[in-house]
Design a protein around this motif. Structure first.
Motif, short mmCIF file in Angstrom:
data_model
loop_
_atom_site.label_atom_id
_atom_site.label_comp_id
_atom_site.label_asym_id
_atom_site.label_seq_id
_atom_site.Cartn_x
_atom_site.Cartn_y
_atom_site.Cartn_z
N ASP A 354 0.83 -1.21 0.00
CA ASP A 354 0.00 0.00 0.00
C ASP A 354 0.86 1.25 0.00
O ASP A 354 0.59 2.21 -0.72
N TRP A 355 1.89 1.25 0.83
CA TRP A 355 2.75 2.44 0.94
C TRP A 355 3.64 2.59 -0.27
O TRP A 355 4.00 3.70 -0.66
N ILE A 363 -2.83 5.67 -6.78
CA ILE A 363 -3.74 5.50 -5.64
C ILE A 363 -4.99 6.34 -5.86
O ILE A 363 -5.00 7.22 -6.71
N THR A 364 -6.02 6.04 -5.08
CA THR A 364 -7.21 6.89 -5.10
C THR A 364 -7.04 7.90 -3.98
O THR A 364 -6.89 7.53 -2.81
N VAL A 365 -7.01 9.19 -4.34
CA VAL A 365 -6.78 10.20 -3.29
C VAL A 365 -8.11 10.66 -2.71
O VAL A 365 -9.16 10.45 -3.30
N THR A 417 -1.98 10.89 0.07
CA THR A 417 -1.90 9.43 0.33
C THR A 417 -3.24 8.73 0.23
O THR A 417 -3.29 7.50 0.22
N GLY A 418 -4.33 9.48 0.26
CA GLY A 418 -5.65 8.84 0.24
C GLY A 418 -6.02 8.24 1.58
O GLY A 418 -7.00 7.52 1.71
N LEU A 441 -2.92 16.66 -6.13
CA LEU A 441 -3.62 17.84 -5.62
C LEU A 441 -4.74 18.23 -6.59
O LEU A 441 -5.83 18.60 -6.18
N ARG A 442 -4.43 18.12 -7.87
CA ARG A 442 -5.46 18.43 -8.87
C ARG A 442 -6.64 17.48 -8.73
O ARG A 442 -7.80 17.90 -8.70
N THR A 443 -6.34 16.21 -8.61
CA THR A 443 -7.42 15.21 -8.49
C THR A 443 -8.21 15.46 -7.21
O THR A 443 -9.44 15.39 -7.20
#
Ligand code: GLU
Length: 457
Positions: A354-355, A363-365, A417-418, A441-443
């Motif tokens: 995961d990390w 990853i999904t933020v 990191t989500g 950050l955009r997402t």
């Protein structure tokens, strides 16, 4: 005389944690006393013994970090057992019996019904030559029993202290089956003599066997070795672990992500009164090993304690030891800074994936306030980044937005990191890198890559 111990599993299944502990204590005893450690497979039961299990036991022991000086298989020593059996027969210490299992069961039930202990009545010793000949003519083949001498048997057990048992209360044990194969008891004593074993460390389920085997050692002209009988492990509810065999093998713990050093540290300290905690190495366990610390109280195998020790082992594991493990997991970008940043957040090594994705993958933020995300993106320092970048960056955002503390750090953590928790962002930031931080950050601000759905199609 150098000390010599042995671990003698029957290769009839996978290595169980209870047996793994016996193996470990034998190995530590050997290293601590600069003695020898023999691995012996008790495979005289041809029906149930399997080469695959022997190989699996060896592999699991190696995985735990254990090494042995030599390895023998009982099936290669049958000629020795036959020679010893012949010697015992010549002096009348073994005798042939012709009862079928059904006849023995019937005798047993009758004795119990009369309130007597179910001890073999030695009827075979009273048969006349003609009766024996008749049984043989019927096609029966004898099994053989070891003739116990009456009286008490005592030894100073390294774990249990003085133990005394009465041979009069025991049946003469069967040592050879009607098909000519040997049962466990006699070959074990013969091998302990042959391989100069000085101390037998095993589970307390063998206490009664020890009384018999002491007589066997003497009948074979040898002094018995020292004995140490360890109480058997139970689960936390106090139930025997063997009832849950499938879920408590070394193999299953290993597949579950338990570290070998965690298992060894946990098992070696279990039953000593020491609180569970990780050792730095097996050598450290051996240096601190003291047989007299193992007591008679039943040790409880607690998976949650093992899990804690496992996490502690990972938290202090060095990059040098973990590098090959991470490479084996295919984590090619992992480096020392990555390991040092994430290790405190692992309970099992598998959690590292995961990390790894946070630092080097997709990853999904989490969604955050768009104005904050924009400001954060605008405040990003230029690269190269290091351990001080996080502070410079967050100070700049604080100045621009007035946000501070949790109000500032939680959204940034979610965006980068989500997750709400995890390793120090100070350490993650340089690993993630400017380009990806910007993207995330955009997402997080809700700017999504065009998809048929958000284009209104
Ligand atoms: N094969 C026996 C067992 O697994 C060995 C006992 C012993 O250590 O003598 O229980």
């Amino acid at each position: 005389m150098t000390s010599k111990v042995r671990f003698a599993p029957s290769p009839t299944g996978l290595l169980h944690v209870g047996n793994a502990r016996t193996a470990l204590i034998n190995a530590l005893f050997a290293v601590a006393g600069e003695g020898q450690f023999l691995l012996r497979f008790d495979d005289t039961d041809r029906e149930r013994s399997r080469d695959e299990f022997a190989s699996a036991v060896e592999e699991d022991l190696r995985w735990m970090g254990l090494a042995w000086d030599s390895c023998v298989r009982q099936r290669d020593h049958i000629a020795n057992y036959q020679a010893a059996l012949a010697r015992l027969r010549d002096v009348g210490r073994v005798y042939p019996c012709w009862e079928t299992p059904e006849e023995l069961e019937y005798k047993r039930k009758r004795q119990l019904a009369r309130g007597r202990p179910p001890i073999y009545d030695r009827a075979a010793l009273k048969l006349s030559v003609a009766e024996r000949a008749r049984l043989e003519a019927e096609g029966r083949r004898p099994h053989w029993r070891f003739l116990l001498e009456p009286g008490s048997l005592a030894w100073d057990d390294l774990v249990r202290g003085r133990v005394e048992l009465q041979a009069d209360h025991m049946s003469d044990p069967i040592v050879v089956r009607a098909d000519g194969t040997f049962l466990y008891m006699l070959p074990s004593a013969i091998d302990d003599i042959e391989f100069h074993v000085t101390c037998v460390i095993r589970g307390e389920d063998h206490v009664a066997n020890t009384a018999v085997q002491i007589q066997m050692f003497r009948a074979l002209g040898s002094e018995p070795p020292a004995f140490a009988h360890l109480p058997l492990l139970t689960d936390i509810a106090g139930k025997g672990l063997s009832k849950r065999l499938g879920s408590m093998t070394v193999r299953s713990l290993r597949e579950d992500g338990i570290e070998p050093l965690a298992l060894a540290s946990y098992l070696a300290r279990l039953g000593t009164g020491d609180a569970p905690h990780p050792a730095g190495s097996l050598s450290e366990l051996a240096r601190n090993f003291d047989m007299s610390r193992y007591g008679r109280a039943t040790p409880k195998f607690d998976e949650s304690q093992l899990a804690r020790v496992n996490a502690q082992v990972l938290h202090s594991a060095s990059w040098r030891t973990m590098q090959p493990r991470l490479a084996a997991l295919g984590l090619t970008h992992a480096n020392e800074s990555f390991w040092n940043a994430v290790r405190d957040n692992l309970e099992r090594l598998g959690d590292v994936q995961d990390w790894y994705d946070v630092c080097f993958g997709d990853i999904t933020v989490g969604a955050i306030d768009a104005a904050l995300a924009d400001q954060a993106a605008a405040s990003l320092p230029s690269e190269p980044w290091d351990g001080a970048t996080w502070q410079d960056w967050t100070q700049a955002i604080r100045k621009a937005t007035g946000r501070k503390g949790r109000d500032l750090f939680l959204p940034l953590r979610l965006a980068l990191t989500g997750r709400q928790h995890g390793p120090e962002l100070r350490e993650l930031l340089p690993l993630i890198g400017r380009r990806v931080v910007q993207q995330r950050l955009r997402t997080a601000a809700g700017v999504r890559a065009p998809t048929p759905a958000n284009l209104g199609l």
